[in-house]
Scaffold this active site. Structure first.
Site, PDB file in Angstrom:
ATOM      1  N   GLU A  14       5.541 -10.769  15.280  1.00 20.55           N
ATOM      2  CA  GLU A  14       5.034 -11.353  16.523  1.00 20.55           C
ATOM      3  C   GLU A  14       5.448 -12.837  16.593  1.00 20.55           C
ATOM      4  OE1 GLU A  14       0.897 -10.629  16.770  1.00 20.55           O
ATOM      5  OE2 GLU A  14       0.729 -11.590  18.739  1.00 20.55           O
ATOM      6  N   ARG A  56       0.822  -1.216   0.000  1.00 21.05           N
ATOM      7  CA  ARG A  56       0.000   0.000   0.000  1.00 21.05           C
ATOM      8  C   ARG A  56       0.851   1.259   0.000  1.00 21.05           C
ATOM      9  NH1 ARG A  56      -2.784  -3.882   2.706  1.00 21.05           N
ATOM     10  NH2 ARG A  56      -1.672  -3.378   4.631  1.00 21.05           N
TER      11      ARG A  56
END
Ligand code: AMP
Length: 172
Positions: free
Chosen positions: A96, A59
């Site tokens: 993560e 994006r």
């Protein structure tokens, strides 16, 4: 700002349970909102002698290409691993769970020590932006600015960025 905010769509539990995805596609498809966002970035950088806009896949490419055209400067992509065809440098960064990797062409800059703006749609933990900053610094730049349409403030990504030249439009 209220208008831009109204064009962000929260998508719960995407891409995994517990994550609220901030979908910017309604903002992009609204000609007034898209133009407004690019004009805000343009006003921020128009007097800073920028040479390149560097967008983070994917994006960051949409916002970055539009801003580059508006500023009349070149666009440079930072891509996910394995996508760039020519000689490149890589940076791994922690997610993560596990790792991800971003890459940049070695020949990205024709201008020596350029002034650049690194742009992405959103900063969350700041991991991908910091990996991008280390790639850009390896190639060598003069001024390195960073720009994000959305800042997820609760994650404090901007505090962890290896720069203080940070511009964000929507702090939420
Ligand atoms: P980070 O590296 O943690 O700062 O994550 C930023 C990158 O992941 C950007 O390219 C974003 O497009 C994407 N991203 C992370 N979290 C979200 C979210 N909640 N909504 C939309 N995109 C996100």
């Amino acid at each position: 700002m209220q208008y831009l905010l109204s064009k962000l769509k929260d998508v719960p539990n995407f891409p995994k349970p517990g994550i609220t995805f901030k979908d910017i596609t309604p903002l992009l498809s609204d000609k007034k909102a898209f133009k407004q966002a690019i004009e805000i970035f343009y006003e921020e950088y128009k007097d800073k002698n920028i040479d390149y806009i560097i967008g983070i896949e994917s994006r960051g490419f949409i916002l970055g290409a539009a801003l580059a055209l508006q500023l009349n400067v070149g666009f440079v992509p930072i891509r996910k691993v394995g996508k760039l065809p020519a000689e490149k440098i890589s940076c791994k960064y922690e997610l993560e769970y596990g790792y991800d990797e971003l890459e940049m062409h070695k020949h990205s800059f024709e201008i020596q020590n350029p002034n650049v703006v690194l742009i992405d749609d959103l900063i969350a933990t700041g991991g991908s932006a910091n990996a991008s900053i280390s790639l850009i610094n390896k190639l060598g730049v003069n001024e390195l600015y960073t720009a994000f349409l959305v800042n997820l403030t609760f994650l404090k990504g901007t505090d962890k960025l290896n720069t203080n030249k940070i511009f964000t439009i929507l702090d939420i």
